[in-house]
Design a protein around this motif. Structure first.
Motif, short mmCIF file in Angstrom:
data_model
loop_
_atom_site.label_atom_id
_atom_site.label_comp_id
_atom_site.label_asym_id
_atom_site.label_seq_id
_atom_site.Cartn_x
_atom_site.Cartn_y
_atom_site.Cartn_z
N SER A 215 0.75 -1.13 -0.04
CA SER A 215 -0.26 -0.19 0.00
C SER A 215 1.24 1.36 0.07
O SER A 215 1.45 1.28 1.14
CB SER A 215 -0.75 -0.09 0.94
OG SER A 215 -1.84 0.70 0.78
N VAL A 216 1.12 2.19 -1.36
CA VAL A 216 1.81 2.92 -1.47
C VAL A 216 1.19 4.15 -2.53
O VAL A 216 0.90 2.98 -3.52
CB VAL A 216 4.10 2.64 -1.43
CG1 VAL A 216 3.81 1.73 -3.20
CG2 VAL A 216 4.47 3.57 -1.32
N GLU A 217 1.17 5.61 -2.55
CA GLU A 217 0.83 6.05 -3.26
C GLU A 217 2.10 7.53 -3.54
O GLU A 217 2.75 7.35 -2.47
CB GLU A 217 -0.75 6.90 -2.93
CG GLU A 217 -0.21 7.20 -2.02
CD GLU A 217 -1.91 7.35 -1.79
OE1 GLU A 217 -2.51 8.12 -2.78
OE2 GLU A 217 -2.81 7.24 -0.91
N PHE A 218 2.19 7.80 -4.75
CA PHE A 218 2.89 8.71 -4.69
C PHE A 218 2.12 10.10 -4.77
O PHE A 218 0.94 10.58 -5.26
CB PHE A 218 3.56 9.20 -5.82
CG PHE A 218 4.32 10.23 -6.24
CD1 PHE A 218 5.53 10.56 -5.68
CD2 PHE A 218 3.45 11.19 -7.07
CE1 PHE A 218 6.10 12.44 -5.71
CE2 PHE A 218 4.49 12.11 -7.87
CZ PHE A 218 5.57 12.97 -7.09
N ARG A 219 2.46 11.30 -4.09
CA ARG A 219 1.84 13.29 -3.80
C ARG A 219 2.70 13.81 -4.02
O ARG A 219 4.12 14.14 -3.89
CB ARG A 219 0.85 13.00 -2.59
CG ARG A 219 0.22 11.64 -2.26
CD ARG A 219 -1.05 12.08 -3.20
NE ARG A 219 -2.47 11.38 -2.04
CZ ARG A 219 -3.35 11.23 -1.89
NH1 ARG A 219 -3.19 13.09 -0.73
NH2 ARG A 219 -4.07 10.56 -1.50
N ALA A 220 2.26 14.62 -5.08
CA ALA A 220 3.69 15.14 -5.71
C ALA A 220 3.80 17.08 -4.52
O ALA A 220 2.69 17.12 -4.14
CB ALA A 220 3.28 16.57 -6.67
N LEU A 221 4.66 17.06 -4.39
CA LEU A 221 5.13 18.32 -2.91
C LEU A 221 6.06 19.16 -3.36
O LEU A 221 7.47 18.28 -3.12
CB LEU A 221 5.35 17.30 -1.92
CG LEU A 221 5.17 18.33 -0.78
CD1 LEU A 221 4.38 19.36 -0.41
CD2 LEU A 221 5.84 17.72 1.00
N ASP A 222 6.31 20.24 -3.78
CA ASP A 222 7.13 21.16 -3.29
C ASP A 222 7.34 22.28 -1.96
O ASP A 222 6.97 23.18 -1.66
CB ASP A 222 6.98 22.33 -5.29
CG ASP A 222 8.38 22.86 -4.81
OD1 ASP A 222 8.80 23.15 -4.28
OD2 ASP A 222 7.99 23.77 -6.55
N LEU A 223 7.70 21.55 -1.40
CA LEU A 223 8.76 22.10 0.26
C LEU A 223 9.12 23.24 -0.51
O LEU A 223 9.27 24.34 0.14
CB LEU A 223 9.12 21.11 0.90
CG LEU A 223 8.83 19.73 1.17
CD1 LEU A 223 9.93 18.92 1.45
CD2 LEU A 223 7.83 20.22 2.81
N SER A 224 9.67 23.93 -1.96
CA SER A 224 10.71 25.23 -1.66
C SER A 224 9.39 26.02 -1.96
O SER A 224 9.60 27.27 -2.19
CB SER A 224 10.78 25.54 -2.87
OG SER A 224 10.47 24.75 -4.19
N SER A 225 8.16 25.70 -1.99
CA SER A 225 7.19 27.31 -2.08
C SER A 225 5.98 26.46 -1.11
O SER A 225 4.84 25.63 -0.91
CB SER A 225 6.19 26.63 -3.69
OG SER A 225 5.19 27.45 -3.39
N LEU A 226 5.63 27.57 -0.27
CA LEU A 226 5.48 27.69 1.17
C LEU A 226 4.00 27.37 0.65
O LEU A 226 3.10 26.90 1.66
CB LEU A 226 4.79 29.22 1.91
CG LEU A 226 6.84 29.19 2.32
CD1 LEU A 226 6.37 30.22 3.49
CD2 LEU A 226 6.77 27.82 2.95
N GLU A 227 3.38 28.17 -0.25
CA GLU A 227 1.77 28.05 -1.46
C GLU A 227 1.73 26.54 -0.87
O GLU A 227 0.40 25.74 -1.01
CB GLU A 227 1.55 29.36 -2.18
CG GLU A 227 0.15 28.79 -1.92
CD GLU A 227 -0.98 28.90 -1.34
OE1 GLU A 227 -2.25 29.00 -1.60
OE2 GLU A 227 -0.73 30.21 -0.60
#
Length: 312
Positions: A66-78
């Protein structure tokens, strides 16, 4: 915990885990191990192809994992705020949050979308906002944990409160040291605040020792190299493998902090052999810079001001 290894991870069925920077390196190894032991793992990373490849690799090891991917850009606080808001809107709980993502900077100073020094923005500010945003999901879990990945170099970190974004005297290692100190102080201050509020969250810091990861090769994406950057890349590629350990071993402190029943809130864990460079996980030494809780409290206050986010 003597001789603790990946095989000591308990059954994590029913646990939901989110790990930043899980597409490669230590993040991937932690995601893999926790998923293989039954957890539902969300790999959050800005590298979408790498993240999807990581999911496929884990599921190839254990069909039905049970594993999935979620896109996340930590360089943008928004971007971080939107990510957290979306996840909270889905409901449910989050048993384990692993703040792992980070970069090894180069000699050219870079800024985030919000105008912050990039290393500090990704490694500290982004994780602060993410943790705050996911707080409702953590509180919905019965025994929530937050694991924050620091480094042995935290002891070399300092904060110039008049120039926290290092606009003067910039050198590649300086923001990395500062960020890793911030990671440790954040984890410790978070536990102090949880304890004062009578909360149930365990905040735990770890360091991987010296591990072979892709952080060196990923530096090439950050900008034009200078001579010193090429030298660091050579060290990371050819020297570190002889001094360190595979990423799977470097991830053991993270696995331990995320899953071991006896991992303590407020603890700091790292490898136990060779000057904490490699070996099985155990209690790690907190250097003087990481023991200054007055600085930890100031960092928390300054971080709230920079991000506009308050919690606890």
């Amino acid at each position: 915990m003597q001789g603790w290894s990946e095989t000591d991870i308990p059954d994590l069925s029913g646990k939901r885990v989110l790990i930043t920077g899980g597409a490669s390196g230590i993040g991937y190894e932690a995601a893999r191990a926790l998923a293989l032991h039954g957890a539902h793992v969300l790999i959050a990373d800005r590298n979408e192809q790498g993240g999807r490849d990581a999911v496929a690799r884990i599921q190839a090891l254990k069909p039905g994992a049970s594993v999935e991917f979620r896109a996340l850009d930590l360089s943008s606080l928004e971007s971080v705020r939107q990510f957290a808001t979306s996840l909270v809107a889905e409901g449910g709980k989050l048993d384990i949050l692993i703040n792992n993502a980070g970069i090894q900077p180069i000699s050219e100073r870079r800024e985030s979308a919000d105008g912050f020094e990039l290393t500090f923005a990704i490694g500290h500010l982004g994780h602060f906002v993410l943790t705050a945003g996911l707080w409702p999901l953590l509180l919905a879990a019965s025994e929530p944990r937050i694991v924050t990945v620091s480094s042995m170099v935290h002891g070399r970190g300092t904060f110039d409160w008049d120039d926290l974004q290092i606009t003067k005297g910039y050198a590649a290692q300086r923001p990395y040291n500062q960020t890793k100190l911030a990671n440790l102080l954040f984890a410790r201050e978070l536990q102090r605040r949880v304890d004062l509020s009578g909360g149930k969250v365990k905040s735990i810091a770890v360091h991987p020792g010296v591990a072979q990861t892709s952080i060196g090769s990923n530096r090439k994406q950050l900008g034009k190299f200078r001579l010193g950057d090429h030298l660091i890349s050579v060290i990371l590629r050819f020297v570190m493998p002889y001094l360190g350990q595979p990423a799977s071993a470097g991830a053991l402190p993270t696995m331990y902090a995320a899953s071991a029943p006896d991992a303590q809130g407020g603890g700091f864990y790292g490898p136990q052999g060779g000057g904490e460079m490699k070996g099985p996980p155990g209690s790690a030494k907190i250097k003087p810079a990481g023991q200054d809780m007055a600085v930890a409290r100031k960092l928390w206050d300054v971080t709230e001001e920079l991000t506009g986010v308050t919690f606890l």
